[in-house]
Enzyme design. Structure first.
Site, PDB file in Angstrom:
ATOM      1  N   THR A  39      43.012 -58.821   9.701  1.00 44.80           N
ATOM      2  CA  THR A  39      42.735 -58.784   8.268  1.00 44.80           C
ATOM      3  C   THR A  39      41.618 -57.794   7.975  1.00 44.80           C
ATOM      4  OG1 THR A  39      41.189 -60.649   8.490  1.00 44.80           O
ATOM      5  CG2 THR A  39      43.464 -61.173   7.862  1.00 44.80           C
ATOM      6  N   ASN A  41      38.452 -57.667   6.087  1.00 47.29           N
ATOM      7  CA  ASN A  41      37.519 -58.603   5.468  1.00 47.29           C
ATOM      8  C   ASN A  41      36.711 -57.924   4.369  1.00 47.29           C
ATOM      9  OD1 ASN A  41      37.583 -61.183   7.386  1.00 47.29           O
ATOM     10  ND2 ASN A  41      37.770 -59.357   8.642  1.00 47.29           N
ATOM     11  N   GLU A 114      40.230 -62.404   2.813  1.00 45.58           N
ATOM     12  CA  GLU A 114      40.793 -61.718   3.974  1.00 45.58           C
ATOM     13  C   GLU A 114      42.252 -61.339   3.718  1.00 45.58           C
ATOM     14  OE1 GLU A 114      39.641 -63.481   7.871  1.00 45.58           O
ATOM     15  OE2 GLU A 114      38.904 -65.116   6.618  1.00 45.58           O
TER      16      GLU A 114
END
Length: 200
Positions: A39, A41, A114
């Site tokens: 992901t 962030n 995320e």
């Protein structure tokens, strides 16, 4: 018990879309290491963040679909080497499966945003991760433009990483399906992510 799922989705979607501009920061590293689903962030720091609903503390928790762009909008034929170096990733709009909240399986104390960016099916990185999902390069310190468009499900604790990974893979499939639908909201938010700059 809470409201039925259909009612909950309707309630949550009344708060959407949410538009966010920030930068990508290092997270816990679990998406790539534990789950094989990396992901990008999103920074919650005030100097980085512009959010249409204020700050992270006002973001409703849950799993969502939407659109994301990393870096400046790509210009065809710009000759800057962007496409060659980054696999046509930077500056392009991608469908995203987005987690907002505290990751109850890990019991985080701080709310995070995320998004997992999903490459097109034909992209060489679309099934490159250890679990067969999109695996791009790291985007640390780059600008992220994110639109949270639709609600998928609440945050839930899972018994073990296998069940969590299976749930996220379903979220990705659902995100692709719903974000791929052509309607006024998805069109408008894809356009905003493509051209959005400044404040959300």
């Amino acid at each position: 018990p809470g409201p039925p799922v259909s009612r909950l989705i309707h309630i949550m979607n009344q708060q959407l879309p949410i538009r966010i501009i920030s930068k990508v920061v290092r997270g816990y590293g679990r998406g790539s290491k534990d789950l094989g689903i990396p992901t990008a962030n999103v920074s919650r720091e005030k100097e980085d963040l512009s959010c249409s609903c204020g700050d992270f503390d006002h973001l409703p928790t849950g799993i969502y679909f939407g659109f994301a762009r990393i870096g400046e909008k790509a210009i065809s034929g710009s000759g800057d080497g962007c496409e060659k170096d980054n696999g046509s990733v930077l500056g392009k709009v991608h469908i995203a499966a987005i987690s907002i909240g505290y990751n109850p399986t890990y019991n985080n104390k701080e709310k995070t945003v995320e998004p997992h960016l999903i490459a097109e099916q034909s992209h060489p990185k679309r099934h490159a991760s250890s679990t067969g999902e999109t695996q791009f390069q790291d985007f640390y310190d780059k600008t992220i433009v994110l639109s949270v468009v639709g609600y998928l499900r609440p945050e839930l604790p899972f018994e073990g990483l296998e069940k969590l990974t299976a749930a996220i893979k379903k979220d990705i499939k659902d995100a692709e399906k719903l974000a791929g639908q052509s309607n006024s909201t998805t069109h408008a938010e894809r356009e905003w992510v493509s051209f959005g700059k400044g404040s959300a």
